[in-house]
Design a protein around this motif. Structure first.
Motif, PDB file in Angstrom:
ATOM      1  N   ALA A  26       0.835  -1.207   0.000  1.00 19.54           N
ATOM      2  CA  ALA A  26       0.000   0.000   0.000  1.00 19.54           C
ATOM      3  C   ALA A  26       0.868   1.256   0.000  1.00 19.54           C
ATOM      4  O   ALA A  26       0.556   2.244  -0.681  1.00 19.54           O
ATOM      5  CB  ALA A  26      -0.928  -0.006   1.210  1.00 19.54           C
ATOM      6  N   ALA A  27       1.973   1.224   0.737  1.00 16.46           N
ATOM      7  CA  ALA A  27       2.861   2.387   0.801  1.00 16.46           C
ATOM      8  C   ALA A  27       3.486   2.687  -0.557  1.00 16.46           C
ATOM      9  O   ALA A  27       3.653   3.850  -0.932  1.00 16.46           O
ATOM     10  CB  ALA A  27       3.955   2.152   1.836  1.00 16.46           C
ATOM     11  N   LEU A  28       3.829   1.642  -1.305  1.00 14.00           N
ATOM     12  CA  LEU A  28       4.410   1.841  -2.631  1.00 14.00           C
ATOM     13  C   LEU A  28       3.416   2.492  -3.589  1.00 14.00           C
ATOM     14  O   LEU A  28       3.800   3.189  -4.522  1.00 14.00           O
ATOM     15  CB  LEU A  28       4.887   0.499  -3.198  1.00 14.00           C
ATOM     16  CG  LEU A  28       6.159  -0.077  -2.549  1.00 14.00           C
ATOM     17  CD1 LEU A  28       6.381  -1.512  -2.977  1.00 14.00           C
ATOM     18  CD2 LEU A  28       7.380   0.766  -2.890  1.00 14.00           C
ATOM     19  N   PHE A  29       2.123   2.254  -3.355  1.00 18.29           N
ATOM     20  CA  PHE A  29       1.092   2.878  -4.183  1.00 18.29           C
ATOM     21  C   PHE A  29       0.807   4.321  -3.766  1.00 18.29           C
ATOM     22  O   PHE A  29       0.451   5.152  -4.590  1.00 18.29           O
ATOM     23  CB  PHE A  29      -0.207   2.079  -4.110  1.00 18.29           C
ATOM     24  CG  PHE A  29      -0.233   0.866  -5.007  1.00 18.29           C
ATOM     25  CD1 PHE A  29      -0.380   0.998  -6.372  1.00 18.29           C
ATOM     26  CD2 PHE A  29      -0.095  -0.409  -4.473  1.00 18.29           C
ATOM     27  CE1 PHE A  29      -0.395  -0.111  -7.198  1.00 18.29           C
ATOM     28  CE2 PHE A  29      -0.119  -1.521  -5.284  1.00 18.29           C
ATOM     29  CZ  PHE A  29      -0.269  -1.380  -6.661  1.00 18.29           C
ATOM     30  N   HIS A  30       0.949   4.619  -2.482  1.00 20.55           N
ATOM     31  CA  HIS A  30       0.458   5.899  -1.964  1.00 20.55           C
ATOM     32  C   HIS A  30       1.543   6.937  -1.690  1.00 20.55           C
ATOM     33  O   HIS A  30       1.242   8.135  -1.648  1.00 20.55           O
ATOM     34  CB  HIS A  30      -0.348   5.665  -0.677  1.00 20.55           C
ATOM     35  CG  HIS A  30      -1.694   5.056  -0.937  1.00 20.55           C
ATOM     36  ND1 HIS A  30      -2.850   5.796  -1.031  1.00 20.55           N
ATOM     37  CD2 HIS A  30      -2.059   3.763  -1.138  1.00 20.55           C
ATOM     38  CE1 HIS A  30      -3.877   4.992  -1.278  1.00 20.55           C
ATOM     39  NE2 HIS A  30      -3.426   3.762  -1.352  1.00 20.55           N
ATOM     40  N   LEU A  31       2.766   6.515  -1.471  1.00 21.88           N
ATOM     41  CA  LEU A  31       3.820   7.471  -1.143  1.00 21.88           C
ATOM     42  C   LEU A  31       4.694   7.778  -2.355  1.00 21.88           C
ATOM     43  O   LEU A  31       4.844   6.947  -3.263  1.00 21.88           O
ATOM     44  CB  LEU A  31       4.687   6.921   0.002  1.00 21.88           C
ATOM     45  CG  LEU A  31       3.961   6.641   1.319  1.00 21.88           C
ATOM     46  CD1 LEU A  31       4.942   6.134   2.349  1.00 21.88           C
ATOM     47  CD2 LEU A  31       3.230   7.872   1.823  1.00 21.88           C
ATOM     48  N   ALA A  78       7.442   2.528  10.719  1.00 19.14           N
ATOM     49  CA  ALA A  78       8.759   2.328  10.113  1.00 19.14           C
ATOM     50  C   ALA A  78       8.824   2.973   8.730  1.00 19.14           C
ATOM     51  O   ALA A  78       9.831   3.596   8.366  1.00 19.14           O
ATOM     52  CB  ALA A  78       9.067   0.831  10.016  1.00 19.14           C
ATOM     53  N   ILE A  79       7.754   2.844   7.965  1.00 13.77           N
ATOM     54  CA  ILE A  79       7.695   3.468   6.639  1.00 13.77           C
ATOM     55  C   ILE A  79       7.784   4.984   6.769  1.00 13.77           C
ATOM     56  O   ILE A  79       8.508   5.648   6.019  1.00 13.77           O
ATOM     57  CB  ILE A  79       6.390   3.069   5.915  1.00 13.77           C
ATOM     58  CG1 ILE A  79       6.458   1.601   5.480  1.00 13.77           C
ATOM     59  CG2 ILE A  79       6.139   3.969   4.702  1.00 13.77           C
ATOM     60  CD1 ILE A  79       5.130   1.028   5.034  1.00 13.77           C
ATOM     61  N   GLY A  80       7.044   5.529   7.745  1.00 15.81           N
ATOM     62  CA  GLY A  80       7.057   6.974   7.941  1.00 15.81           C
ATOM     63  C   GLY A  80       8.423   7.500   8.313  1.00 15.81           C
ATOM     64  O   GLY A  80       8.883   8.512   7.766  1.00 15.81           O
ATOM     65  N   ILE A  81       9.103   6.810   9.232  1.00 15.24           N
ATOM     66  CA  ILE A  81      10.437   7.237   9.669  1.00 15.24           C
ATOM     67  C   ILE A  81      11.435   7.168   8.524  1.00 15.24           C
ATOM     68  O   ILE A  81      12.182   8.116   8.253  1.00 15.24           O
ATOM     69  CB  ILE A  81      10.902   6.376  10.855  1.00 15.24           C
ATOM     70  CG1 ILE A  81      10.044   6.662  12.100  1.00 15.24           C
ATOM     71  CG2 ILE A  81      12.385   6.627  11.150  1.00 15.24           C
ATOM     72  CD1 ILE A  81      10.264   5.688  13.236  1.00 15.24           C
ATOM     73  N   ALA A  82      11.455   6.012   7.818  1.00 11.26           N
ATOM     74  CA  ALA A  82      12.449   5.817   6.760  1.00 11.26           C
ATOM     75  C   ALA A  82      12.185   6.704   5.546  1.00 11.26           C
ATOM     76  O   ALA A  82      13.111   7.297   4.988  1.00 11.26           O
ATOM     77  CB  ALA A  82      12.467   4.347   6.343  1.00 11.26           C
ATOM     78  N   SER A  83      10.919   6.782   5.128  1.00 14.51           N
ATOM     79  CA  SER A  83      10.610   7.587   3.936  1.00 14.51           C
ATOM     80  C   SER A  83      10.811   9.078   4.194  1.00 14.51           C
ATOM     81  O   SER A  83      11.189   9.831   3.292  1.00 14.51           O
ATOM     82  CB  SER A  83       9.176   7.321   3.468  1.00 14.51           C
ATOM     83  OG  SER A  83       8.234   7.687   4.453  1.00 14.51           O
TER      84      SER A  83
END
Length: 253
Positions: free
Chosen positions: A156-161, A218-223
């Motif tokens: 989902a993150a790959l689609f939205h971020l 984790a996605i939020g911190i890294a991205s």
């Protein structure tokens, strides 16, 4: 239907170490591949669950069982997500400027921060599995679901971020955004439904939402630190999410 089958086998060949029965690749079906990564997680998780159960049947001592159970999921994925975790730890913990952090992310050499991070990961994961003693095949069910939950979040993150400029996903059309969210919510809530179906307290299914929340953190911190989404960030989030799910199982045991 052919496009979806192509996407599934693309995901199998890329993210699952078991030899793919049909070797297919088509860039136009990359989005369908990403949407089906949670299904590959379900395959990995099913084998992970069976492995843990077989070790129980063999009366394997708990410390050795714990040491053999945790790495199994990473072995089945070919270590690709663990590689992303190590790369992100090296880059983020270096505290350098953005350009240097991104260069470290793509560097094939292993840095000291990656070594420390992987050591902490294995220590925590081994302790979590050793503290959680499931009974029978049904007791090992969480291991079948955790990889699907973590991968649904990263998908989902790959689609939205916004992807990094250096990411292979930067040219995606980013269709199926709503579908990716539905897939993520389905897998995140599945542990709660499974707990109720088995007559257990809903608290026993909290590892699903915990995995989802920790993945997104984790996605939020890294991205944010690397200013974009990539396959390495995805692997970092999957690894952290699965660790937190195992710790949750240990605490709720």
């Amino acid at each position: 239907m052919t496009g979806w089958l192509t996407g599934f086998f693309m995901a199998w060949g890329m993210f699952f170490i078991v030899p793919c029965p049909v070797l297919l690749w088509s860039e136009e079906h990359r989005e369908k591949m990403l949407l089906q990564i949670p299904l590959i997680g379900l395959l990995i998780g099913s084998l992970w669950m069976l492995w843990a159960w077989l070790l129980q049947l063999a009366a394997c001592p708990l410390p050795i069982r714990a040491a053999l159970v945790f790495p199994a999921a990473h072995v089945l994925s070919g270590g690709i997500h663990l590689d992303g975790y190590m790369d992100c730890c090296d880059a983020i913990l270096s505290r350098r400027d953005l350009q240097t952090r991104r260069a470290i992310l793509k560097d094939s050499h292993v840095g000291s921060f990656a070594v420390m991070a992987i050591a902490f990961l294995f220590l925590l994961s081994n302790g979590a599995v050793a503290s959680w003693s499931p009974k029978g095949l049904s007791g090992c069910l969480p291991l079948a679901l955790i990889p699907a939950i973590s991968r649904s979040c990263s998908s989902a993150a790959l689609f939205h971020l916004k992807p990094m400029d250096t990411s292979s996903y930067r040219q995606m059309k980013q269709s199926y955004k709503k579908a990716s969210l539905l897939v993520m919510l389905f897998f995140a809530l599945l542990p709660l439904a499974a707990a109720l179906w088995m007559g257990l307290s809903p608290v026993k299914g909290l590892y699903g939402p915990v995995c989802m929340v920790s993945c997104w953190l984790a996605i939020g911190i890294a991205s944010k630190d690397l200013q974009g989404m990539s396959g390495d960030v995805s692997g970092f989030a999957i690894t952290v999410g699965e660790l937190c799910a195992l710790l949750c199982l240990a605490l709720l045991h």
